[in-house]
Design a protein around this motif. Sequence first.
Motif, short mmCIF file in Angstrom:
data_model
loop_
_atom_site.label_atom_id
_atom_site.label_comp_id
_atom_site.label_asym_id
_atom_site.label_seq_id
_atom_site.Cartn_x
_atom_site.Cartn_y
_atom_site.Cartn_z
N ARG A 178 0.82 -1.21 0.00
CA ARG A 178 0.00 0.00 0.00
C ARG A 178 0.86 1.26 0.00
NH1 ARG A 178 -5.24 -1.27 0.52
NH2 ARG A 178 -5.79 -3.30 1.40
N GLU A 179 1.98 1.20 -0.69
CA GLU A 179 2.85 2.35 -0.83
C GLU A 179 2.71 2.94 -2.23
OE1 GLU A 179 6.54 1.04 2.11
OE2 GLU A 179 6.62 0.56 -0.03
N PRO A 180 2.69 4.27 -2.37
CA PRO A 180 2.60 4.87 -3.70
C PRO A 180 3.87 4.57 -4.50
CG PRO A 180 3.09 6.55 -2.05
CD PRO A 180 2.80 5.29 -1.29
N VAL A 181 3.69 4.48 -5.82
CA VAL A 181 4.77 4.04 -6.71
C VAL A 181 5.07 5.11 -7.74
CG1 VAL A 181 5.32 2.40 -8.57
CG2 VAL A 181 4.25 1.59 -6.46
N ILE A 182 6.37 5.36 -7.98
CA ILE A 182 6.83 6.10 -9.15
C ILE A 182 7.61 5.12 -10.01
CG2 ILE A 182 8.22 8.00 -10.05
CD1 ILE A 182 5.80 8.97 -8.51
N LEU A 183 7.12 4.83 -11.21
CA LEU A 183 7.79 3.89 -12.11
C LEU A 183 8.88 4.65 -12.87
CD1 LEU A 183 7.70 0.94 -13.17
CD2 LEU A 183 6.22 1.77 -15.02
N VAL A 184 10.12 4.24 -12.70
CA VAL A 184 11.28 4.90 -13.30
C VAL A 184 11.89 3.95 -14.33
CG1 VAL A 184 13.48 6.05 -12.85
CG2 VAL A 184 11.68 6.09 -11.11
N ASP A 237 20.38 1.58 -13.68
CA ASP A 237 21.32 0.48 -13.54
C ASP A 237 20.86 -0.72 -14.36
OD1 ASP A 237 22.52 2.13 -11.73
OD2 ASP A 237 21.96 0.96 -9.95
N ALA A 238 21.81 -1.50 -14.84
CA ALA A 238 21.49 -2.67 -15.67
C ALA A 238 20.63 -3.68 -14.92
CB ALA A 238 22.78 -3.33 -16.16
N ASP A 239 20.83 -3.80 -13.59
CA ASP A 239 20.06 -4.77 -12.81
C ASP A 239 18.71 -4.23 -12.36
OD1 ASP A 239 20.78 -2.98 -10.84
OD2 ASP A 239 22.04 -4.39 -9.73
N GLU A 240 18.39 -2.97 -12.72
CA GLU A 240 17.12 -2.32 -12.39
C GLU A 240 16.87 -2.28 -10.88
OE1 GLU A 240 14.04 -4.18 -14.72
OE2 GLU A 240 14.59 -3.02 -16.50
N LEU A 241 17.94 -2.13 -10.11
CA LEU A 241 17.80 -1.98 -8.66
C LEU A 241 18.07 -0.55 -8.21
CD1 LEU A 241 19.50 -5.28 -7.41
CD2 LEU A 241 17.05 -4.78 -7.64
N GLY A 242 18.49 0.28 -9.13
CA GLY A 242 18.76 1.66 -8.79
C GLY A 242 19.05 2.48 -10.02
N ALA A 243 19.37 3.76 -9.80
CA ALA A 243 19.65 4.67 -10.90
C ALA A 243 20.52 5.80 -10.40
CB ALA A 243 18.34 5.22 -11.47
N THR A 244 21.10 6.52 -11.35
CA THR A 244 21.80 7.76 -11.06
C THR A 244 21.01 8.91 -11.66
OG1 THR A 244 23.94 6.64 -11.10
CG2 THR A 244 23.96 9.04 -11.29
N LEU A 245 20.67 9.89 -10.84
CA LEU A 245 19.87 11.03 -11.28
C LEU A 245 20.65 12.29 -10.98
CD1 LEU A 245 17.12 12.00 -12.40
CD2 LEU A 245 16.27 12.01 -10.06
N SER A 246 21.18 12.92 -12.03
CA SER A 246 22.02 14.12 -11.87
C SER A 246 23.13 13.89 -10.86
CB SER A 246 21.15 15.31 -11.46
OG SER A 246 20.22 15.62 -12.46
N GLY A 247 23.73 12.71 -10.91
CA GLY A 247 24.84 12.38 -10.02
C GLY A 247 24.44 11.82 -8.68
N GLU A 248 23.16 11.87 -8.32
CA GLU A 248 22.67 11.34 -7.05
C GLU A 248 22.21 9.90 -7.23
OE1 GLU A 248 22.44 12.72 -4.01
OE2 GLU A 248 23.23 14.69 -4.55
N ARG A 249 22.48 9.04 -6.24
CA ARG A 249 22.02 7.66 -6.28
C ARG A 249 20.57 7.57 -5.83
NH1 ARG A 249 23.20 4.14 -9.25
NH2 ARG A 249 22.70 2.47 -7.78
N VAL A 250 19.76 6.86 -6.59
CA VAL A 250 18.37 6.58 -6.24
C VAL A 250 18.21 5.07 -6.28
CG1 VAL A 250 15.95 6.91 -6.84
CG2 VAL A 250 17.60 8.74 -7.30
#
Length: 536
Positions: A421-427, A477-490
């Motif tokens: 029941r958590e809101p989702v942002i699909l990236v 990321d290739a493993d779809e576990l994270g991303a880099t957004l303007s140099g910040e880790r998400v």
Amino acid sequence: MSGENFEPAFIALGGAPKTLSAALYGSKAAELARINSMRLPVPPAFVLPTSLCAPVIAGDPNALEIMRKSLVAGVARLEAVTARQLGDARTPLFVSVRSGAEKSMPGMLETILDVGMNPTSVHGLIRATGNPRLAFDSYRRFVLSYVEVVGGLSIKPFDEALAAMIHTEGVDHEAELDPEALERLVGDFLEIAAAQGATPPRDPIEQLTQAARAVYLSWQSPKAREYRRLNALEGLQGTAVTVQAMVFGNSGGDSGAGVAFSRDPATGAKGLYVDFLADAQGEDVVSGRRTPADAALLARRLPQVARQLAEGAEALEKAGADVQDVEFTVEHGKLFFLQTRAAKRTPRAALKIAVDLAAEGLIDRDEALRRIAGIDLAKAGAATFTQAAPKIAEATAASPGVACGRACFNSAQAEESSRRREPVILVRRDTSTEDVAGFALAEGILTAIGGRTSHAAVVARQMGKVCLVGCRTLTIDADELGATLSGERVRSGDWIALDGANGAISLGRRDIVVENPAEAAIIRQWREEARQGVPA
């Protein structure tokens, strides 16, 4: 199968313009016939009916034979009117094979372009046009779409071969590859296809037969079934198959492809809303794999085409009494209309459009109320954040509003977060319509590439989801576990916020407030007057 109508229909092949049944020939073909009847330029086409869909999917031998005979007869008509021949060494004909159900299902069914390409016809196209880049670019596109749609293969090894060629040639993207590099790339693609047992046949009729069957079979794909479930379209008979003479938007700088809305489908504002790619084919725009430019580029590059497009879109809107979503191609400065349909729009836009169309006299009040009957006015307002936050990045707003939720990088993560029941942002790097299940669960969608009129953006607007596209500083990321957004880790599960008003992206959790649009008061009054029987 007795008693069914399996006859193909013909469009823009001479004779008086005709009206086609959307139930039998699909909304795409029905609208093509309408465009043709308005004397707007349409490439000639023929259509196999929806009545063949179920028996072809079932593998009925009689249906398969009817399909093949109809294709042969239809191609003969196209060859006669175009003075070209499928597979010819000097004046070759090429066709697109497109889907089209009674109700629009944007991006959920398959399309194959450039059918008819083989080692003979590719050189025929060079002879006919003097443009080897067009020929080999179209050939590699055909091989890729054939192995993906007909062969059912992953396009990953083909994307890797393309990336390797781009690197070898020292260019930034595929549009900069020269004819010699594209010819080598075609060879690489054919080798990959052969290694996986999915080489396109050289016989163009066999190509066409396999392509048409694959389009019919796409009716049962998981994404198509999910879309029909989400939109209560399970009762549809199936898809039709439209076979249309190709016009080449990838013919050079005076050519291109795009999508235009007669009004802004995100806000409802009046005015042409365009995504356009020069020297490109339509799939480049609607797939979301490339980031297009807007109406300003089209007007600067091809001013006469821009005027014709605006006039055509306005005429189609008036004729249909609704906002239109128009696909078009430009070949050497000549505009062709490939499709029109009632535009998918956000709930907020739907309110404004309904009120405006009634004020303009295109529809009456009762029709305006019917079109927005399912919209909850309390949820259709303009959402904003209650507090400011530092912007970490920005993207192009494809659907308005604001959204905040846990970052998820695929549909499976979105489903897991939704269960909590958590809101989702699909990236995503680019959203395909395969992501429709994730769309349904998400509050917002963010992509690294793509445009406002990609199929994914269209579906997001229809669902009322905030959507930002083309974020240049986003790397998944290739493993779809994270991303880099303007140099910040998400990382998966981090809070991220999207602002569909200005394209701003921020990190962290933010609260949201919704303000009713001005049209809500008008609509409430109309609804009350309708209940009381007050004449419109």
